[in-house]
Scaffold this active site. Sequence first.
Site, mmCIF file in Angstrom:
data_model
loop_
_atom_site.group_PDB
_atom_site.id
_atom_site.type_symbol
_atom_site.label_atom_id
_atom_site.label_comp_id
_atom_site.label_asym_id
_atom_site.label_seq_id
_atom_site.Cartn_x
_atom_site.Cartn_y
_atom_site.Cartn_z
ATOM 1 N N GLY A 47 -29.161 75.242 -21.691
ATOM 2 C CA GLY A 47 -27.589 75.672 -22.002
ATOM 3 C C GLY A 47 -26.941 74.371 -22.001
ATOM 4 O O GLY A 47 -27.583 73.328 -22.273
ATOM 5 N N LYS A 70 -30.408 66.903 -17.818
ATOM 6 C CA LYS A 70 -28.952 66.784 -18.440
ATOM 7 C C LYS A 70 -28.647 65.478 -19.289
ATOM 8 O O LYS A 70 -28.557 64.414 -18.636
ATOM 9 C CB LYS A 70 -27.827 67.092 -17.507
ATOM 10 C CG LYS A 70 -26.276 67.380 -17.790
ATOM 11 C CD LYS A 70 -25.365 67.771 -17.077
ATOM 12 C CE LYS A 70 -23.835 68.016 -17.185
ATOM 13 N NZ LYS A 70 -23.188 68.476 -16.005
ATOM 14 N N ASP A 97 -15.088 73.778 -10.683
ATOM 15 C CA ASP A 97 -15.437 74.652 -11.882
ATOM 16 C C ASP A 97 -16.564 75.553 -11.274
ATOM 17 O O ASP A 97 -17.472 75.852 -11.767
ATOM 18 C CB ASP A 97 -15.926 73.683 -12.923
ATOM 19 C CG ASP A 97 -16.057 74.596 -14.174
ATOM 20 O OD1 ASP A 97 -15.423 75.603 -14.239
ATOM 21 O OD2 ASP A 97 -16.926 74.742 -15.017
#
Length: 238
Positions: free
Chosen positions: A26, A48, A148
Site C-alpha cells: 500500500g 517503507k 493520523d
Amino acid sequence: MAEQDTPLFLHGFDLSSHFVDPRPLGTGVTGLVLSAVDQRTGQCVAIKKLVMRDAVTVKHALREVKITRRLHHENVVRVHEVLAPYGRPLPRDPTQLSALYIVQECMETDLARLLEQGPLPTGHATLLFYQLLRGLKFIHSANVLHRDLKPANIFINMDQLLLKIGDFGLARIVDPHYSHKGYLSEGLVTKWYCSPRLLLSPNNYTKAIDMWAAGCILAEMLTGRMLFAGTSAVCHAV
C-alpha cells in the site's frame, strides 16, 4: 544479477538483494510500502520508502525516522532498521540522500480491511481497543502525537488478535511543558476521525486529538460504520 535487475529495483526500491519476493502492500502518508523476505533472518518485513526531494521532504523523513526509533512497545509496529539507498547504513549526515528505507515488522492485516467484513464481536473489539489504548498511552508518554490515527494505520495479527499502531508519517514530538500554539500543522487527521477541537483550533491541539480518534475507531468496530461520515470538514463539524 545486477542490482538494477532485482525485483525491488523494478518497484523503485534501490535496496540490497538480500530482500527478496517484494509485494506491494500500500501507500503510507509519506511513501510506498512493500513486503519482502529478509534472507538474513527468513522474516517477512514491511519496507517503507521515504523519498527526499527537497528541504520539506527531508525534514519530514528525518522526523519520522527519529520518532519510530524512539518507540519500542508491544502495541507499536517494531522498526528493525533504517537504511540508505542500496541497503547501506545511514551516514552521519543523511540530509543529502535521495531516499530512506524503514524496515519494520510485517503485520497480517489492518483494521480497515477487517472492518470491510462488518462490525466485530464485542469481545474482539474490547480486546483490540484495550491494546490500542495501551499503545497510545506509551506513544503519548514519549511526548509523541500520532495525528493520523485511523483503522488503516492500525495493524493486526489475527491468530493472536495482536494490535499494533503504525505509520508515523504525520506524527510529531511535542513538549508537554511548552505551548505549541501557532506552531502545529493544520488539517492532519483524516476528517472522519478529526476532533472538533482540531477543526476549531487547527494550530493548537494536544494528545486529546488521538484519544478522540480512538473513540471514533471503537464505535466503528462495534457498529461497522464510521461514527462521523460527513463528506467534508464542515459536515463533520455540524
